[in-house]
Design an enzyme around this catalytic site. Structure first.
Site, PDB file in Angstrom:
ATOM      1  CG  HIS A 141      -1.774   1.173   1.501  1.00 51.03           C
ATOM      2  ND1 HIS A 141      -3.111   1.084   1.342  1.00 51.03           N
ATOM      3  CD2 HIS A 141      -1.426   2.405   1.899  1.00 51.03           C
ATOM      4  CE1 HIS A 141      -3.401   2.185   1.613  1.00 51.03           C
ATOM      5  NE2 HIS A 141      -2.455   3.172   2.254  1.00 51.03           N
ATOM      6  CD  GLU A 142       1.786   3.700   3.697  1.00 55.14           C
ATOM      7  OE1 GLU A 142       2.112   4.414   3.366  1.00 55.14           O
ATOM      8  OE2 GLU A 142       0.729   3.330   4.333  1.00 55.14           O
ATOM      9  CD  GLU A 192      -4.543   5.870   2.696  1.00 50.85           C
ATOM     10  OE1 GLU A 192      -4.705   5.036   3.427  1.00 50.85           O
ATOM     11  OE2 GLU A 192      -3.678   6.500   2.154  1.00 50.85           O
TER      12      GLU A 192
END
Length: 376
Positions: A141-142, A192
């Site tokens: 995700h990051e 996100e």
């Protein structure tokens, strides 16, 4: 089994995962993420603020802070996280592995920040909460944030949020800053959703991604939770209540930097079942080498289509009302157009043009995206 190249040193993944050479962030970016970022850049005064902050933000100080008061992930420290980080960069073909730090904080959290070069920060609360596969999705995700260039805007959001508190006593100054902060938050919530998709591409384990989101919402009591029941909450949240509840949902989410966890889970599951996700796994995806040829107009068109579809299929009372109004306007336009054509000799054979008017109104359903805070 994937193999490591010289540019991506590290251990081989614990199980077979597909790699995506040259993948563009466009492959996994949520349409609302792209449109919100474009709209953000068009926000009055944003360019001026961005250029000013780029030179003023204490990025070197920020890096020194983590270097001095956190633990840098490496082969010698948090080696399992280091393996995950290098593996995520290998899968998404991110050439330069960003530095990663673990910082003492009981609250589970992670972020990717930095103007010149991204750095990834995860809290001890998150490391202690998630198992290996769940953590792999978070690291992915990051890395997805880093590949998309989100770290720049995230850094500015953090700075402006703090600045807004300091100048709250200056009415006009605070209003101006909060307008940009609100727009940045709206974009970041959409980003996100994009990064969640990147995490799934890295972990390639939907259940692990779901478990991670459930733990973030309910803590380390997985034996007490159920994925289907958790997703049912998202469905109940979307369609439950009346128009007052719809307004309350908007007010509840405005101060948040992240979407609600159940909503993230439902969005990710929906994408995992889509043709787009399967095409990426099959090796059919946009390449970074093609990014320079992409059209802003096409991005807006895709986003408008997404919003129109979201309004059409939404179970939220307010969105259903908006859809009904837009549909009614389309029907009215079609009826009026048909009557005018018949009266003034347009030809009855063209009466089917009503369907075209209806389609135009459907496209207009993208309108709810326009008053989006990021549109200024």
């Amino acid at each position: 089994m994937t193999e490591k190249s010289d540019n991506h040193a590290g251990s081989v993944p614990s199980r077979q995962r597909k790699r995506f050479p040259g993948i563009s962030s466009r492959a996994y970016e949520h349409p609302a993420d792209r449109s919100a970022l474009v709209a953000l850049r068009r926000l009055t005064g944003f360019d001026t603020v961005f250029k000013a902050l780029s030179g003023l933000l204490p990025e070197r100080s920020l890096r020194l802070l983590y270097l001095s008061d956190s633990v840098r992930v490496s082969d010698a420290q948090f080696a399992h996280l280091n393996d995950m980080l290098r593996d995520a960069c290998y899968i998404l073909d991110l050439e330069k592995v960003p530095p990663m730090y673990v910082t003492q904080d009981p609250k589970p959290n992670a972020m990717c920040i930095g103007l010149d070069e991204p750095i990834i920060v995860v809290t001890t609360g998150l490391v202690e909460l998630l198992d290996e596969e769940e953590m792999r999705a978070v690291v992915g995700h990051e890395v997805g944030h880093a590949l998309s260039g989100h770290s720049v805007y995230r850094t500015i959001l953090l700075f402006l949020t703090g600045l807004a508190l300091k100048v709250a006593w200056i009415p006009l100054g605070n209003v101006a800053i909060m307008a940009i902060v609100t727009a940045l938050r709206e974009w970041f919530r959409k980003s996100e959703l994009s990064a969640d998709r990147a995490g799934l591409l890295v972990g390639q384990d939907l259940q692990a991604s779901m478990r991670g989101l459930m733990k973030i919402a309910g803590g380390n009591h997985l034996h007490e939770m159920n994925v289907d029941a958790f997703l049912a909450q998202a469905d109940e949240y979307e369609k439950g209540g009346d128009l007052r509840d719809s307004v309350l949902k908007i007010l509840n989410v405005l101060p948040r930097s992240h979407p609600f966890t159940t909503v993230r889970a439902a969005e990710l599951k929906k994408w995992s079942e889509s043709r787009d996700y399967q095409r990426i796994l099959d090796g059919h995806y946009p390449r970074r080498s093609e990014d320079k040829d992409t059209s802003v107009t096409d991005s807006f068109r895709e986003s408008a289509g997404h919003y129109a579809e979201s309004v059409r299929t939404s179970k939220d009372p307010l969105m259903k009302l908006v859809g009904d109004i837009a549909g009614g306007a389309g029907d009215l336009a079609g009826d009026l157009g048909g009557k005018l054509r018949n009266r003034f000799g347009g030809g009855a054979s063209r009466g089917d043009g009503r369907d075209g008017s209806g389609d135009g109104a459907t496209d207009g359903e993208g309108g709810p995206g326009k008053p989006d805070p990021s549109a200024g």
